[in-house]
Motif scaffolding. Sequence first.
Motif, PDB file in Angstrom:
ATOM      1  N   ILE A 128       0.834  -1.214   0.000  1.00  0.00           N
ATOM      2  CA  ILE A 128       0.000   0.000   0.000  1.00  0.00           C
ATOM      3  C   ILE A 128       0.861   1.254   0.000  1.00  0.00           C
ATOM      4  N   TRP A 129       1.863   1.291   0.893  1.00  0.00           N
ATOM      5  CA  TRP A 129       2.760   2.449   0.926  1.00  0.00           C
ATOM      6  C   TRP A 129       3.575   2.523  -0.362  1.00  0.00           C
ATOM      7  N   GLY A 130       3.914   1.363  -0.927  1.00  0.00           N
ATOM      8  CA  GLY A 130       4.699   1.323  -2.159  1.00  0.00           C
ATOM      9  C   GLY A 130       3.971   1.943  -3.323  1.00  0.00           C
ATOM     10  N   MET A 131       2.630   1.805  -3.366  1.00  0.00           N
ATOM     11  CA  MET A 131       1.857   2.416  -4.443  1.00  0.00           C
ATOM     12  C   MET A 131       1.996   3.935  -4.403  1.00  0.00           C
ATOM     13  N   GLY A 132       1.927   4.487  -3.183  1.00  0.00           N
ATOM     14  CA  GLY A 132       2.105   5.930  -3.036  1.00  0.00           C
ATOM     15  C   GLY A 132       3.516   6.362  -3.404  1.00  0.00           C
ATOM     16  N   PHE A 133       4.479   5.542  -3.020  1.00  0.00           N
ATOM     17  CA  PHE A 133       5.896   5.817  -3.332  1.00  0.00           C
ATOM     18  C   PHE A 133       6.112   5.893  -4.845  1.00  0.00           C
ATOM     19  N   LEU A 134       5.597   4.895  -5.566  1.00  0.00           N
ATOM     20  CA  LEU A 134       5.772   4.856  -7.020  1.00  0.00           C
ATOM     21  C   LEU A 134       5.039   6.000  -7.705  1.00  0.00           C
ATOM     22  N   TRP A 135       3.880   6.374  -7.173  1.00  0.00           N
ATOM     23  CA  TRP A 135       3.129   7.489  -7.754  1.00  0.00           C
ATOM     24  C   TRP A 135       3.944   8.773  -7.673  1.00  0.00           C
ATOM     25  N   HIS A 136       4.548   9.014  -6.512  1.00  0.00           N
ATOM     26  CA  HIS A 136       5.352  10.236  -6.339  1.00  0.00           C
ATOM     27  C   HIS A 136       6.591  10.214  -7.224  1.00  0.00           C
ATOM     28  N   VAL A 137       7.184   9.026  -7.418  1.00  0.00           N
ATOM     29  CA  VAL A 137       8.351   8.913  -8.291  1.00  0.00           C
ATOM     30  C   VAL A 137       7.958   9.211  -9.734  1.00  0.00           C
ATOM     31  N   ASN A 138       6.856   8.612 -10.179  1.00  0.00           N
ATOM     32  CA  ASN A 138       6.398   8.815 -11.564  1.00  0.00           C
ATOM     33  C   ASN A 138       6.013  10.268 -11.838  1.00  0.00           C
ATOM     34  N   GLU A 139       5.437  10.917 -10.808  1.00  0.00           N
ATOM     35  CA  GLU A 139       5.028  12.316 -10.959  1.00  0.00           C
ATOM     36  C   GLU A 139       6.163  13.285 -10.661  1.00  0.00           C
ATOM     37  N   GLN A 140       7.317  12.714 -10.267  1.00  0.00           N
ATOM     38  CA  GLN A 140       8.489  13.516  -9.875  1.00  0.00           C
ATOM     39  C   GLN A 140       8.138  14.510  -8.768  1.00  0.00           C
ATOM     40  N   ASP A 141       7.256  14.073  -7.897  1.00  0.00           N
ATOM     41  CA  ASP A 141       6.849  14.883  -6.742  1.00  0.00           C
ATOM     42  C   ASP A 141       7.578  14.327  -5.521  1.00  0.00           C
ATOM     43  N   LEU A 142       8.783  14.823  -5.276  1.00  0.00           N
ATOM     44  CA  LEU A 142       9.646  14.258  -4.244  1.00  0.00           C
ATOM     45  C   LEU A 142       9.725  15.170  -3.018  1.00  0.00           C
ATOM     46  N   GLY A 143       8.571  15.651  -2.602  1.00  0.00           N
ATOM     47  CA  GLY A 143       8.516  16.558  -1.466  1.00  0.00           C
ATOM     48  C   GLY A 143       8.314  15.848  -0.142  1.00  0.00           C
ATOM     49  N   ILE A 144       7.607  16.511   0.774  1.00  0.00           N
ATOM     50  CA  ILE A 144       7.401  15.998   2.132  1.00  0.00           C
ATOM     51  C   ILE A 144       6.606  14.701   2.125  1.00  0.00           C
ATOM     52  N   GLU A 145       5.565  14.646   1.295  1.00  0.00           N
ATOM     53  CA  GLU A 145       4.729  13.442   1.249  1.00  0.00           C
ATOM     54  C   GLU A 145       5.530  12.236   0.766  1.00  0.00           C
ATOM     55  N   PHE A 146       6.421  12.470  -0.183  1.00  0.00           N
ATOM     56  CA  PHE A 146       7.284  11.391  -0.680  1.00  0.00           C
ATOM     57  C   PHE A 146       8.213  10.910   0.435  1.00  0.00           C
ATOM     58  N   ALA A 147       8.781  11.852   1.181  1.00  0.00           N
ATOM     59  CA  ALA A 147       9.663  11.506   2.300  1.00  0.00           C
ATOM     60  C   ALA A 147       8.903  10.702   3.350  1.00  0.00           C
ATOM     61  N   HIS A 148       7.638  11.051   3.538  1.00  0.00           N
ATOM     62  CA  HIS A 148       6.784  10.317   4.475  1.00  0.00           C
ATOM     63  C   HIS A 148       6.592   8.879   4.025  1.00  0.00           C
ATOM     64  N   GLN A 149       6.349   8.703   2.726  1.00  0.00           N
ATOM     65  CA  GLN A 149       6.190   7.362   2.167  1.00  0.00           C
ATOM     66  C   GLN A 149       7.446   6.525   2.391  1.00  0.00           C
ATOM     67  N   VAL A 150       8.608   7.122   2.117  1.00  0.00           N
ATOM     68  CA  VAL A 150       9.884   6.421   2.281  1.00  0.00           C
ATOM     69  C   VAL A 150      10.106   6.051   3.743  1.00  0.00           C
ATOM     70  N   PHE A 151       9.820   6.992   4.638  1.00  0.00           N
ATOM     71  CA  PHE A 151      10.014   6.757   6.069  1.00  0.00           C
ATOM     72  C   PHE A 151       9.157   5.597   6.549  1.00  0.00           C
TER      73      PHE A 151
END
Length: 248
Positions: free
Chosen positions: A191-214
């Motif tokens: 589930i978290w991985g889906m959000g992670f991949l979405w942010h990578v594909n959209e090149q949106d590497l902000g706070i929400e992306f960091a949250h996904q990684v964490f």
Amino acid sequence: MFIYIFALIWAYLIIKILGKYMHKNQKVTYIISLLFSIAILLLPYDLENVNPLFFSILLGPFTTGAIPMAIFFFVMWGRILPKRWSVTKIIMQNRAELSILGCFLSFSHNIFMGFIHEGSPFIEFFTKGIDMGTGFYIATFITLILDILLIPLFITSFQTVRRKMKAKTWKNIQRLAYPFWILLHFHVLTIWGMGFLWHVNEQDLGIEFAHQVFMMLFYIITLCLYIGLRLQKYSFDKDKRLAKSTIV
């Protein structure tokens, strides 16, 4: 993230405050657990307009499945936590009751998210297959396996059922808790991985992306830590048994 923190707090409070009551009043505990699980199903699935803090503290832990996972967290870690801790003693005394509570809440969560929630993943899994989306398909598939593992664990956690079983058979069934616990982490990571991949594909590497990684790192580290400590304890207990048999 806050939802999972509050879920652990809720689970800890349930154990500390209601632990002794649960063990002495098993039937009442099971009835309340069942009614509470049914109440979750009656919640409106559209919770976007709910106050974020209120959602994180009260609704989120129960509707997202965080609270049953938190309860299972204490049940599983109870085996490896220091025995002298008061919370460990309460957990070990009430493992059956806590497991049943966790099962009730897990089934309720799966019904809520699988059938009632928008999209109905369980229905789409059988009607659309992989076309529902690879991530959702994998997550739903893991959920179905988790439910299959959870049913025998749930049934054999009741004392009336356990008394009618051979000790060895009961222990073998309860060992299903280990693959269940590992798969539960894979479910959450998907589930978290889906959000992670979405942010990578959209090149949106902000706070929400960091949250996904964490969050993904958090679940990977805690799972690896649990497996390591559990294997260490198993090895220690095995050596201890061998030492006793040698002395005898």
